[in-house]
Scaffold this motif. Structure first.
Motif, PDB file in Angstrom:
ATOM      1  N   GLU A 172       0.835  -1.208   0.000  1.00 37.35           N
ATOM      2  CA  GLU A 172       0.000   0.000   0.000  1.00 37.35           C
ATOM      3  C   GLU A 172       0.870   1.259   0.000  1.00 37.35           C
ATOM      4  OE1 GLU A 172      -3.927  -0.397   2.225  1.00 37.35           O
ATOM      5  OE2 GLU A 172      -2.622  -1.722   3.385  1.00 37.35           O
ATOM      6  N   GLU A 173       1.713   1.357  -1.004  1.00 42.26           N
ATOM      7  CA  GLU A 173       2.639   2.484  -1.100  1.00 42.26           C
ATOM      8  C   GLU A 173       1.881   3.728  -1.557  1.00 42.26           C
ATOM      9  OE1 GLU A 173       6.873   2.094  -2.642  1.00 42.26           O
ATOM     10  OE2 GLU A 173       5.898   3.128  -4.299  1.00 42.26           O
ATOM     11  N   LEU A 179       9.548   7.954  -0.688  1.00 44.66           N
ATOM     12  CA  LEU A 179      10.423   6.785  -0.619  1.00 44.66           C
ATOM     13  C   LEU A 179      11.509   6.856  -1.686  1.00 44.66           C
ATOM     14  CD1 LEU A 179       7.824   3.981   0.161  1.00 44.66           C
ATOM     15  CD2 LEU A 179       9.300   5.243   1.739  1.00 44.66           C
ATOM     16  N   ARG A 180      11.168   7.385  -2.872  1.00 41.51           N
ATOM     17  CA  ARG A 180      12.205   7.578  -3.895  1.00 41.51           C
ATOM     18  C   ARG A 180      13.238   8.602  -3.411  1.00 41.51           C
ATOM     19  NH1 ARG A 180       8.775   4.443  -5.175  1.00 41.51           N
ATOM     20  NH2 ARG A 180      10.088   3.294  -3.719  1.00 41.51           N
ATOM     21  N   MET A 181      12.778   9.612  -2.680  1.00 44.27           N
ATOM     22  CA  MET A 181      13.698  10.589  -2.100  1.00 44.27           C
ATOM     23  C   MET A 181      14.661   9.900  -1.135  1.00 44.27           C
ATOM     24  SD  MET A 181      12.857  13.715   0.545  1.00 44.27           S
ATOM     25  CE  MET A 181      11.937  14.721  -0.615  1.00 44.27           C
ATOM     26  N   CYS A 194      19.036  -1.227  -4.532  1.00 48.88           N
ATOM     27  CA  CYS A 194      18.555  -1.927  -5.725  1.00 48.88           C
ATOM     28  C   CYS A 194      17.143  -2.416  -5.450  1.00 48.88           C
ATOM     29  CB  CYS A 194      19.472  -3.093  -6.070  1.00 48.88           C
ATOM     30  SG  CYS A 194      19.003  -3.967  -7.575  1.00 48.88           S
ATOM     31  N   GLY A 195      16.171  -1.775  -6.088  1.00 48.83           N
ATOM     32  CA  GLY A 195      14.788  -2.116  -5.798  1.00 48.83           C
ATOM     33  C   GLY A 195      14.479  -1.815  -4.348  1.00 48.83           C
ATOM     34  N   ALA A 196      14.016  -2.833  -3.621  1.00 48.04           N
ATOM     35  CA  ALA A 196      13.660  -2.650  -2.213  1.00 48.04           C
ATOM     36  C   ALA A 196      14.800  -3.004  -1.271  1.00 48.04           C
ATOM     37  CB  ALA A 196      12.435  -3.514  -1.889  1.00 48.04           C
ATOM     38  N   THR A 197      15.984  -3.293  -1.806  1.00 48.19           N
ATOM     39  CA  THR A 197      17.089  -3.776  -0.979  1.00 48.19           C
ATOM     40  C   THR A 197      18.166  -2.712  -0.811  1.00 48.19           C
ATOM     41  OG1 THR A 197      16.690  -6.043  -1.719  1.00 48.19           O
ATOM     42  CG2 THR A 197      18.822  -5.583  -0.701  1.00 48.19           C
ATOM     43  N   ILE A 198      18.564  -2.506   0.444  1.00 49.55           N
ATOM     44  CA  ILE A 198      19.658  -1.590   0.773  1.00 49.55           C
ATOM     45  C   ILE A 198      20.884  -2.427   1.106  1.00 49.55           C
ATOM     46  CG2 ILE A 198      20.490   0.183   2.377  1.00 49.55           C
ATOM     47  CD1 ILE A 198      16.792  -0.282   2.168  1.00 49.55           C
ATOM     48  N   SER A 241      13.992  18.398  -8.708  1.00 52.44           N
ATOM     49  CA  SER A 241      13.925  18.211  -7.264  1.00 52.44           C
ATOM     50  C   SER A 241      13.546  16.781  -6.920  1.00 52.44           C
ATOM     51  CB  SER A 241      12.891  19.169  -6.660  1.00 52.44           C
ATOM     52  OG  SER A 241      12.724  18.925  -5.277  1.00 52.44           O
ATOM     53  N   LEU A 242      14.031  16.318  -5.764  1.00 51.95           N
ATOM     54  CA  LEU A 242      13.616  15.032  -5.223  1.00 51.95           C
ATOM     55  C   LEU A 242      12.235  15.114  -4.582  1.00 51.95           C
ATOM     56  CD1 LEU A 242      16.925  14.001  -3.385  1.00 51.95           C
ATOM     57  CD2 LEU A 242      16.067  13.081  -5.550  1.00 51.95           C
ATOM     58  N   GLN A 243      11.739  16.321  -4.376  1.00 48.87           N
ATOM     59  CA  GLN A 243      10.509  16.500  -3.613  1.00 48.87           C
ATOM     60  C   GLN A 243       9.267  16.265  -4.480  1.00 48.87           C
ATOM     61  OE1 GLN A 243      10.685  20.104  -0.959  1.00 48.87           O
ATOM     62  NE2 GLN A 243      12.630  20.396  -2.009  1.00 48.87           N
ATOM     63  N   GLY A 244       8.404  15.376  -4.006  1.00 48.90           N
ATOM     64  CA  GLY A 244       7.203  15.056  -4.759  1.00 48.90           C
ATOM     65  C   GLY A 244       6.292  16.243  -4.973  1.00 48.90           C
TER      66      GLY A 244
END
Length: 378
Positions: A172-173, A179-181, A194-198, A241-244
């Motif tokens: 439910e994103e 989150l991209r920021m 990478c994707g959902a992995t840090i 900008s990174l800001q949505g």
């Protein structure tokens, strides 16, 4: 209104950089013109990690120190500070007590509590505080972003210090831009994402002097003012900008073309879009999460519009504003800075005096807002 204005630094970007600076263990310098109450709250949280914050002119120094065994963290009214700190500080400090004021602990906290309990942290939550016991090692998890992405961001930032890769799967994103920021700022600090992995590694400041760009959610109010007749230029929002909330011009165009504008990823843009809709009309959706902010922002926005003679309705997640003449009146901010900003902009086009009750709440994100606004009216 006309003139030039310098926006305060983006809170969203600054919170993330500040926490990573603390986790890095390296002295970090930021070029930052002003500190809002919310950013001061985050600096207080960093103090719990032993970090000293020192300002010299427009340069903020964050200097690492010794991490204590226990600490009390005053998050003031900053939900961003509280939620990120709840995920990050227990990786280092065995006993924490988070306190604050206003409606802070009435806001949704279940997702963060659930995550901490799943990794072995004891949590005692009351209407006035949250206490944690035990430290934890960041681990892979599935988290929901239905009401907020701030716990997810906190878990992602904490993962930068893990012993191995951490995957945060999001259900439910609803705050994808934020989150991209977070992902982008982690990369700036040297992390592989990478994707959902840090993939953790050595955290390294991206610059000897990190600049924080102007806040696009604040810019939206002055872009709204321009849409109803003002001529205002903003000094520090050039470039991508990174800001949505930089999506405001696109969403504004959609609203003016008669489309129903989906704010699922940008709910805080309801207030500046409502400013324009007071003159043009507009239909907006995807804002239900606003019931759980500093105020119930759906009800507060409707009350603000009604106080200034503008009708609106909210039914089945559809917020409709009916155009009219903005009149003088008394607006109760309900302690919410974004309601105050919107009322301040509408006051400039009202046909009578507007009294704004609780106007001091702007200190949460922009302490000099009223002085800056007055300069534009001269």
């Amino acid at each position: 209104m006309a003139g030039h204005i310098t926006l305060p630094p983006s809170k969203s970007i600054a919170h993330r950089h500040f926490f990573l600076a603390a986790l890095s263990g390296k002295e970090t310098r930021f070029k930052i013109d002003a500190l809002s109450d919310d950013l001061r709250a985050t600096l207080h949280a960093l103090g719990a990690l032993g970090v000293e914050s020192r300002r010299e002119g427009d340069v903020l120094h964050l200097v690492p120190g010794n991490v204590p065994e226990e600490a009390t963290v005053d998050c003031m009214e900053s939900a961003s500070t509280l939620r990120m700190a709840m995920m990050i500080l227990p990786t280092r400090i065995p006993h924490l007590r988070f306190v604050g004021k206003g409606s802070l602990f009435a806001r949704p906290m279940d997702e963060g509590i659930r995550y901490l309990e799943n990794v072995g942290v004891e949590v005692d939550a009351t209407p006035e505080s949250i206490e944690t016991k035990n430290t934890y090692e960041p681990k892979s998890a599935t988290m929901t972003g239905k009401t907020t992405s701030q716990f997810i961001t906190g878990a992602m930032l904490a993962a930068a210090t893990a012993k191995g890769p951490v995957t945060i799967t999001v259900k439910e994103e609803t705050s994808a831009p934020y989150l991209r920021m977070t992902e982008a700022i982690l990369r700036e600090w040297g992390m592989d994402v990478c994707g959902a992995t840090i993939y953790p590694g050595e955290l390294t400041p991206p610059s000897p002097l990190i600049s924080i760009e102007g806040d696009r959610s604040h810019a939206a109010f002055f872009r709204a003012a321009n849409a109803i007749g003002a001529e205002i230029t903003m000094e520090n929002i050039a470039g991508e900008s990174l800001q949505g909330d930089d999506a405001f011009p696109v969403l504004l165009r959609q609203m003016k073309e008669g489309e129903t504008v989906d704010l699922t990823s940008y709910p805080d843009l309801l207030m500046p879009l409502a400013v324009v809709a007071a003159k043009t009309g507009g239909t907006l959706t995807g804002v239900e999460r606003l019931r759980y902010k500093e105020s119930d922002r759906i009800a507060a926005t409707q009350a603000m519009l009604a106080a200034l003679g503008i009708e609106s309705s909210y039914k089945k997640n559809i917020f409709t504003v009916f155009p009219g003449t903005v009149k003088g009146g008394v607006v109760d901010t309900r302690g919410d800075h974004r309601i105050a900003f919107a009322a301040g902009i509408l006051a400039a086009v009202a046909d009578g005096p507007v009294t704004i009750v609780g106007s001091e709440c702007v200190a949460k994100s922009w302490g000099s807002f009223w002085e800056d606004l007055e300069c534009l009216r001269q």
